[in-house]
Write an enzyme that holds these catalytic residues in place. Structure first.
Site: not given
Ligand code: R1P
Length: 276
Positions: A31, A62, A84, A86-87, A114, A212-213, A236, A248
């Site tokens: 992200s 993304h 992800h 969660y999508e 992120a 979350m990834s 953060n 986000h």
């Molecule tokens: C939350 O702001 C998003 O940022 C991160 C978290 O996993 C969530 O999808 O994204 P990436 O892990 O894809 O960087």
């Protein structure tokens, strides 16, 4: 043929119709970190939506495309955005892009994301090299019939993050004067951010950053024998460390600010890995 493998094969064939580029290093941009992809020597761009059956990114920040090109003569494929769990995608779809990049030839994988800081010594904008991970809060992408062509049923998860790649990252960071932190990444499903108590739980489990990834992608990549390294941009402090609500937008803004250092670090990582 197994449906998961069939879909992968179809995506591979569709990709071959568009490009026969053979990447050595695959990079997934997290992200807010996606702009980096546009700064390399680009050869071809393939939109995820142009590959039938391929999962499409739905998250802000993304873009959802593969960029093939060179970083100082090293052939790379960059995922400008990921999908992800969660999508709403099945875990096998979430990791399909990783498997596809391996099928195209990539032997090394640089995962970036992120993440929220669980370790309260981390500041927003810090980078953390992932030394190990906790993936057990989301389903394993290896559930279901084992794809024998990709790897073995019971796959070893020792040394997911390659030692030599970690040395490359540490050396690059020293050279670039980046105070690279090290730590454990834990993946939760999202999409809600963690509660303060969940952040405490992650800390008790030994995690330093939460997202979350990434961890599920690393499991699929290790299954196929890819060599992996991972970098989290701490966007953060985790919930409850400060009482500021998480968003986000803040994640993207912080990642944006960290972009110049991030770019330099990835650049050095790619060239260093290619020299190994
Ligand atoms: C939350 O702001 C998003 O940022 C991160 C978290 O996993 C969530 O999808 O994204 P990436 O892990 O894809 O960087």
């Amino acid at each position: 043929m197994n449906a998961v493998y069939e879909k992968l094969q179809q995506c591979y064939e569709s990709m071959q119709e568009k490009t026969d580029f053979k990447p050595l290093v695959a990079i997934v941009l997290g992200s807010g970190l996606g702009d980096y992809a546009e700064e390399i020597q680009i050869e071809t761009v393939v939109d995820y939506r142009d590959l039938p059956g391929f999962p499409v990114s739905t998250v802000e920040g993304h873009k959802g495309r593969f960029i093939f090109g060179y970083i100082e003569k090293v052939p790379v494929v960059i995922m400008q955005g990921r999908v992800h769990y969660y999508e709403g995608y099945d875990m096998t779809d979430v990791v399909l892009p990783i498997r596809l990049m391996k099928m195209m030839g990539a032997k090394a994988l640089i995962l970036t994301n992120a993440a929220g800081g669980v370790n309260d010594e981390f500041d927003a904008g810090d980078f953390m090299m992932i030394t190990d991970q906790i993936s057990t809060f989301v389903p394993s992408p290896l559930i279901g019939p084992n794809l024998e062509k990709l790897g073995e049923r019971f796959c070893d998860m020792t040394g997911i993050y390659n030692d030599r790649f970690q040395d490359v990252l540490l050396k690059a960071a020293r050279k670039l004067n980046i105070d690279l932190k090290e730590g454990i990444y834990v993946q939760l499903s999202g999409p809600n951010f963690e509660s303060p108590q969940e952040i405490k739980m992650c800390r008790i489990l030994g995690a330093d950053a939460v997202g979350m990834s990434t961890a599920c992608e690393a499991v699929a990549a290790k299954h196929m024998g890819m060599k992996i390294c991972g970098i989290s941009c701490i966007t953060n402090p985790g919930a409850g460390i400060t009482m500021k609500p998480l968003s986000h937008e803040e994640v993207q803004e912080t990642a944006d600010k960290a972009a110049p250092q991030f770019k330099a670090l990835i650049h050095a990582a790619v060239t260093g890995i290619a020299e190994l």
